[in-house]
Design a protein around this motif. Structure first.
Motif, PDB file in Angstrom:
ATOM      1  N   HIS A  36       0.843  -1.193   0.000  1.00  0.00           N
ATOM      2  CA  HIS A  36       0.000   0.000   0.000  1.00  0.00           C
ATOM      3  C   HIS A  36       0.878   1.242   0.000  1.00  0.00           C
ATOM      4  O   HIS A  36       1.946   1.284   0.623  1.00  0.00           O
ATOM      5  CB  HIS A  36      -0.915   0.012   1.235  1.00  0.00           C
ATOM      6  CG  HIS A  36      -1.799   1.217   1.308  1.00  0.00           C
ATOM      7  ND1 HIS A  36      -1.493   2.319   2.092  1.00  0.00           N
ATOM      8  CD2 HIS A  36      -2.970   1.510   0.672  1.00  0.00           C
ATOM      9  CE1 HIS A  36      -2.446   3.229   1.947  1.00  0.00           C
ATOM     10  NE2 HIS A  36      -3.349   2.758   1.096  1.00  0.00           N
ATOM     11  N   VAL A  37       0.446   2.277  -0.754  1.00  0.00           N
ATOM     12  CA  VAL A  37       1.138   3.553  -0.782  1.00  0.00           C
ATOM     13  C   VAL A  37       0.110   4.648  -0.549  1.00  0.00           C
ATOM     14  O   VAL A  37      -1.040   4.545  -1.006  1.00  0.00           O
ATOM     15  CB  VAL A  37       1.866   3.767  -2.142  1.00  0.00           C
ATOM     16  CG1 VAL A  37       0.882   3.799  -3.286  1.00  0.00           C
ATOM     17  CG2 VAL A  37       2.693   5.048  -2.114  1.00  0.00           C
ATOM     18  N   LEU A  38       0.492   5.681   0.199  1.00  0.00           N
ATOM     19  CA  LEU A  38      -0.413   6.804   0.441  1.00  0.00           C
ATOM     20  C   LEU A  38      -0.684   7.536  -0.872  1.00  0.00           C
ATOM     21  O   LEU A  38       0.197   7.634  -1.741  1.00  0.00           O
ATOM     22  CB  LEU A  38       0.194   7.755   1.468  1.00  0.00           C
ATOM     23  CG  LEU A  38       0.393   7.190   2.878  1.00  0.00           C
ATOM     24  CD1 LEU A  38       1.120   8.206   3.761  1.00  0.00           C
ATOM     25  CD2 LEU A  38      -0.951   6.808   3.498  1.00  0.00           C
ATOM     26  N   SER A  39      -1.887   8.077  -0.997  1.00  0.00           N
ATOM     27  CA  SER A  39      -2.254   8.760  -2.240  1.00  0.00           C
ATOM     28  C   SER A  39      -1.308   9.898  -2.566  1.00  0.00           C
ATOM     29  O   SER A  39      -0.986  10.150  -3.733  1.00  0.00           O
ATOM     30  CB  SER A  39      -3.696   9.285  -2.143  1.00  0.00           C
ATOM     31  OG  SER A  39      -4.607   8.215  -2.024  1.00  0.00           O
ATOM     32  N   GLY A  40      -0.823  10.597  -1.529  1.00  0.00           N
ATOM     33  CA  GLY A  40       0.085  11.717  -1.766  1.00  0.00           C
ATOM     34  C   GLY A  40       1.432  11.289  -2.303  1.00  0.00           C
ATOM     35  O   GLY A  40       2.157  12.090  -2.906  1.00  0.00           O
ATOM     36  N   ASP A  41       1.801  10.014  -2.093  1.00  0.00           N
ATOM     37  CA  ASP A  41       3.092   9.504  -2.568  1.00  0.00           C
ATOM     38  C   ASP A  41       2.957   8.642  -3.823  1.00  0.00           C
ATOM     39  O   ASP A  41       3.935   8.049  -4.277  1.00  0.00           O
ATOM     40  CB  ASP A  41       3.757   8.670  -1.463  1.00  0.00           C
ATOM     41  CG  ASP A  41       4.097   9.498  -0.232  1.00  0.00           C
ATOM     42  OD1 ASP A  41       4.397  10.690  -0.415  1.00  0.00           O
ATOM     43  OD2 ASP A  41       4.059   8.949   0.888  1.00  0.00           O
ATOM     44  N   ASN A  42       1.757   8.563  -4.364  1.00  0.00           N
ATOM     45  CA  ASN A  42       1.514   7.700  -5.522  1.00  0.00           C
ATOM     46  C   ASN A  42       1.766   8.470  -6.816  1.00  0.00           C
ATOM     47  O   ASN A  42       0.992   9.356  -7.178  1.00  0.00           O
ATOM     48  CB  ASN A  42       0.074   7.185  -5.494  1.00  0.00           C
ATOM     49  CG  ASN A  42      -0.188   6.150  -6.590  1.00  0.00           C
ATOM     50  OD1 ASN A  42       0.706   5.799  -7.353  1.00  0.00           O
ATOM     51  ND2 ASN A  42      -1.415   5.675  -6.654  1.00  0.00           N
ATOM     52  N   PRO A  43       2.851   8.153  -7.552  1.00  0.00           N
ATOM     53  CA  PRO A  43       3.150   8.907  -8.791  1.00  0.00           C
ATOM     54  C   PRO A  43       2.118   8.658  -9.894  1.00  0.00           C
ATOM     55  O   PRO A  43       1.980   9.477 -10.798  1.00  0.00           O
ATOM     56  CB  PRO A  43       4.528   8.374  -9.201  1.00  0.00           C
ATOM     57  CG  PRO A  43       4.611   7.020  -8.579  1.00  0.00           C
ATOM     58  CD  PRO A  43       3.848   7.106  -7.300  1.00  0.00           C
ATOM     59  N   ALA A  44       1.386   7.545  -9.821  1.00  0.00           N
ATOM     60  CA  ALA A  44       0.401   7.260 -10.860  1.00  0.00           C
ATOM     61  C   ALA A  44      -0.720   8.285 -10.876  1.00  0.00           C
ATOM     62  O   ALA A  44      -1.353   8.501 -11.915  1.00  0.00           O
ATOM     63  CB  ALA A  44      -0.178   5.862 -10.663  1.00  0.00           C
ATOM     64  N   ASP A  45      -0.971   8.948  -9.735  1.00  0.00           N
ATOM     65  CA  ASP A  45      -2.013   9.972  -9.692  1.00  0.00           C
ATOM     66  C   ASP A  45      -1.700  11.155 -10.597  1.00  0.00           C
ATOM     67  O   ASP A  45      -2.594  11.859 -11.054  1.00  0.00           O
ATOM     68  CB  ASP A  45      -2.212  10.464  -8.250  1.00  0.00           C
ATOM     69  CG  ASP A  45      -3.084   9.513  -7.444  1.00  0.00           C
ATOM     70  OD1 ASP A  45      -3.602   8.556  -8.042  1.00  0.00           O
ATOM     71  OD2 ASP A  45      -3.236   9.718  -6.234  1.00  0.00           O
ATOM     72  N   THR A  46      -0.403  11.381 -10.856  1.00  0.00           N
ATOM     73  CA  THR A  46      -0.003  12.499 -11.715  1.00  0.00           C
ATOM     74  C   THR A  46      -0.604  12.356 -13.113  1.00  0.00           C
ATOM     75  O   THR A  46      -0.990  13.345 -13.743  1.00  0.00           O
ATOM     76  CB  THR A  46       1.533  12.577 -11.813  1.00  0.00           C
ATOM     77  OG1 THR A  46       2.079  12.651 -10.499  1.00  0.00           O
ATOM     78  CG2 THR A  46       1.968  13.783 -12.624  1.00  0.00           C
ATOM     79  N   GLY A  47      -0.683  11.128 -13.588  1.00  0.00           N
ATOM     80  CA  GLY A  47      -1.214  10.893 -14.925  1.00  0.00           C
ATOM     81  C   GLY A  47      -2.703  11.102 -15.039  1.00  0.00           C
ATOM     82  O   GLY A  47      -3.237  11.131 -16.153  1.00  0.00           O
ATOM     83  N   THR A  48      -3.406  11.259 -13.929  1.00  0.00           N
ATOM     84  CA  THR A  48      -4.860  11.460 -13.957  1.00  0.00           C
ATOM     85  C   THR A  48      -5.241  12.913 -13.742  1.00  0.00           C
ATOM     86  O   THR A  48      -6.433  13.233 -13.702  1.00  0.00           O
ATOM     87  CB  THR A  48      -5.521  10.595 -12.873  1.00  0.00           C
ATOM     88  OG1 THR A  48      -5.122  11.063 -11.577  1.00  0.00           O
ATOM     89  CG2 THR A  48      -5.121   9.135 -13.021  1.00  0.00           C
ATOM     90  N   ARG A  49      -4.250  13.788 -13.568  1.00  0.00           N
ATOM     91  CA  ARG A  49      -4.540  15.193 -13.285  1.00  0.00           C
ATOM     92  C   ARG A  49      -3.920  16.087 -14.349  1.00  0.00           C
ATOM     93  O   ARG A  49      -2.972  15.711 -15.045  1.00  0.00           O
ATOM     94  CB  ARG A  49      -3.983  15.580 -11.910  1.00  0.00           C
ATOM     95  CG  ARG A  49      -4.591  14.767 -10.769  1.00  0.00           C
ATOM     96  CD  ARG A  49      -4.192  15.352  -9.426  1.00  0.00           C
ATOM     97  NE  ARG A  49      -4.834  14.626  -8.340  1.00  0.00           N
ATOM     98  CZ  ARG A  49      -4.244  13.699  -7.620  1.00  0.00           C
ATOM     99  NH1 ARG A  49      -2.985  13.390  -7.873  1.00  0.00           N
ATOM    100  NH2 ARG A  49      -4.891  13.089  -6.647  1.00  0.00           N
TER     101      ARG A  49
END
Length: 686
Positions: free
Chosen positions: A654-667
């Motif tokens: 598990h990784v915290l949302s703030g540390d998840n680089p994959a979220d960058t691709g959705t924003r």
């Protein structure tokens, strides 16, 4: 007069019979019957034999013929027919099920009787051969599927017609009904039903039936009788929309890379093309010659000489306005003649032309980024009478390497090398019997006669050229693998069409590999040029002086110590949410599945050893699904099952949302900010 005994195929038996037509939108059929030899009455003499001078000399309104559709097991009796008023071929759902054929769903626009209808159908492919003794004709057939082929209800009595018209003896005496038709052969397969010769009544030639010989057997033709069992109709299928749909589908397949599991789905056309490649390819001592990938075994192209002549005059007007462009364009033809890519052939002869003779329109193309360079482009898609060279060719199987894999391997090591095969298509020969399909007209001197040129090599503009050239390149590697094992492996794994991309840990190994590739490819007639590398020796010694590139084109930094951890971006993928709404947990599960598939592809592509892999998700729900032993909904169970096949509990974290680089691709993020984001540099926890 010609006696029947002079035609042994007449009395050897067969199954061909004619019915007077009238079909609906799915019109076209043919049946398969078990054949029994029949003996024609030797007392009957046949009228004069006349050979049809043109395909239009006899109009085949309809045809019922005994054919075989390829299948290992014995087939039940099926009926087939040919219908002139149908532009494409059709097959019943019943026959598709019996033959176990498969195809993709599509919407087809059908035009007829001033109406347009969109039909939901499938497109299937099969091999068809004649069961008529003495007619060994096999061809590939592409047909659209329809639940029922409502051809008509009338019954045709061939024995009754033969008793009245003895010259119909070549046609098998049988009674059949149009209600049983399950396959319709349309004008897209005209080569199989074109008239070759016929018997007709000399006393009443205008109203009597005619026995016509076509490539697949003897058929009965003639005027259509008055009947309530038929509906007079003419239909045309618009396949442009299906071709556009296929192009869009191919685009989405590229866009959705990694989102779907890849399976081997070679079509019947690809298998046919592969067979042509394997059987026709030869090495003449200097290069490979590969046969053109014809869509049909017996191709017949219309005579487009005069159409091409009109296009040549249009080109002449354009070149007359720019003498400098004309000189450059003329020089491209002279260069190809001197290199043997093109030869001059005798002028066009209408009465003695090859059935696959075709004249290609051509025109100059100037790249503003390359001033002074003119490229001659041949248009293989140019149509004449509804057909074109490209329409008569198969694309062939996809022999290209996975571009993602090639790029990943290219980025592995410090020393990079790229190169290009010079004029790749033009280094592969064309079989002599196929060369007449690659002709073009030219007028060097406006006051002289038009000259006919013919290509001896595969051209840029024919749809089968990429496959033929790629096949020749791979054959070069396979046939010389014993002498150059490493270079052969590089050809099979590090080339994308004519571009070579590779990387090495040692500059000496990079130089040696480049030398071996030059030697290996030369054995197949290919010339590897335009080397670009951050290995200075490669740029200086393997490139001609006038084209040597600047050094240090590729610069990469690496700390060569095992004590310091290095993190490098390898691959990233982002997708938009589907139109059909999914819950957030299901979308997060989709992301986990996408990551699993990409991980497998990366491991498959890289040649460096990978000791272990780990995966992170910021969804606690997905992690709970992984560890749950209870039954899950089908959507969840299928995806969890695939992920568990290639990962263990010790690889998922598990990784915290703030540390998840994959979220960058959705924003939303600017390109400049993306360079310094965790999407590229990786999360801090690494």
């Amino acid at each position: 007069m010609v006696s029947q005994q002079q035609f042994p195929h007449v009395s050897s038996g067969g199954t061909v019979y004619y019915g007077f037509p009238n079909h609906d939108a799915s019109a076209e059929n043919t049946y398969i019957y078990q054949q029994q030899p029949f003996a024609a009455d030797p007392s009957n003499t046949l009228p004069s034999l006349q050979r049809a001078p043109q395909p239009q000399a006899v109009t085949l309104n309809d045809l019922v013929q005994a054919l075989s559709v390829s299948k290992k097991d014995p087939l039940p009796e099926w009926k087939l027919a040919q219908y002139d008023a149908s532009s494409h071929s059709w097959i019943s759902a019943k026959l598709v099920k019996c033959l176990n054929l498969s195809g993709s769903d599509l919407d087809l626009t059908v035009n007829g009787n001033n109406t347009t209808t969109v039909v939901k159908t499938k497109q299937v492919q099969m091999k068809v051969s004649s069961n008529f003794d003495g007619f060994e004709y096999i061809f590939g057939l592409t047909a659209f599927v329809k639940d029922e082929l409502k051809v008509g209800t009338d019954t045709v009595n061939i024995p009754a017609l033969q008793s009245k018209y003895p010259y119909l003896a070549p046609i098998k005496p049988i009674v059949y009904s149009y209600a049983d038709v399950d396959l319709i052969i349309g004008q897209d397969s005209f080569h199989a039903i074109r008239p070759e010769e016929y018997f007709k009544s000399e006393a009443d030639p205008n109203t009597s039936p005619v026995a016509v010989r076509v490539p697949i057997g003897w058929v009965l033709s003639g005027p259509m009788p008055t009947s309530t069992g038929f509906l007079s109709s003419c239909f045309k299928c618009n396949t442009d929309d299906t071709e556009l749909g296929c192009q869009i589908k191919r685009w989405y397949e590229i866009e959705s890379y990694g989102a779907y599991k890849q399976v081997d789905s070679r079509s019947a056309e690809d298998k046919m093309a592969a067979k042509i490649l394997d059987s026709s390819t030869v090495h003449d001592g200097s290069r490979y010659t590969v046969g053109m990938l014809w869509a049909e075994e017996s191709i017949m192209l219309p005579d487009n000489y005069y159409s091409s002549l009109v296009q040549l005059k249009s080109l002449e007007k354009r070149l007359a306005k720019d003498p400098h462009l004309r000189d450059q364009y003329s020089k491209t033809i002279e260069d190809d003649l001197s290199k043997g890519y093109v030869i001059q052939v005798p002028p066009h002869n209408f009465s003695n032309r090859s059935i696959c003779e075709w004249y290609l329109p051509h025109h100059p193309v100037v790249n503003p980024n390359k001033p002074g360079k003119v490229r001659r482009v041949l248009n293989g898609a140019s149509k004449f009478h509804g057909t074109s060279l490209n329409k008569s060719l198969l694309v062939g199987p996809d022999l290209l390497q996975n571009l993602v894999f090639v790029l990943l391997r290219f980025r592995q090591h410090h020393f990079a090398v790229s190169a290009d095969i010079e004029g790749m298509f033009l280094q592969v020969g064309v079989l002599p019997e196929d060369q007449s399909s690659l002709r073009f007209l030219w007028l060097e001197d406006p006051t002289a006669d038009v000259v006919v040129h013919q290509y001896t090599r595969h051209i840029f503009g024919a749809r089968d050229s990429p496959t033929c050239a790629n096949y020749a390149l791979q054959r070069t590697a396979i046939d010389n693998q014993a002498m150059f094992p490493d270079a052969a492996s590089a050809v099979l794994e590090k080339f994308y069409m004519d571009d070579y991309l590779d990387s090495f840990e040692d500059p000496d190994v990079a130089f040696k590999m480049s030398q071996e590739l030059i030697t290996l490819l030369a054995l197949g007639g290919f010339k590897l040029t335009k080397f670009i590398s951050n290995v200075t020796k490669i740029n200086k010694e393997l490139n001609p002086p006038q084209s040597a590139p600047q050094q240090e084109t590729f610069l990469r930094a690496r700390v060569k110590t095992s004590l310091e951890t290095q993190v490098a971006f390898v691959f990233g993928k982002a997708r938009v949410t589907p139109m059909k709404a999914l819950s957030i947990p299901k979308l997060e599960l989709q992301a986990a599945l996408l990551a699993t598939r990409l991980k497998e592809d990366v491991l498959k592509a890289l040649t460096i050893p990978v000791s272990n892999t780990f995966m992170w998700t910021d969804s606690t729900t997905v992690l709970q699904w992984f560890n749950s032993g209870s039954k899950q909904p089908m959507f969840v169970a299928n995806r969890i099952g695939e992920i568990l096949e290639s990962t263990t509990v010790y690889q998922r974290f598990h990784v915290l949302s703030g540390d998840n680089p994959a979220d960058t691709g959705t924003r939303r993020i600017s390109a400049e900010s993306l360079k310094t984001s965790s999407w590229v540099s990786g999360p801090s926890l690494l």
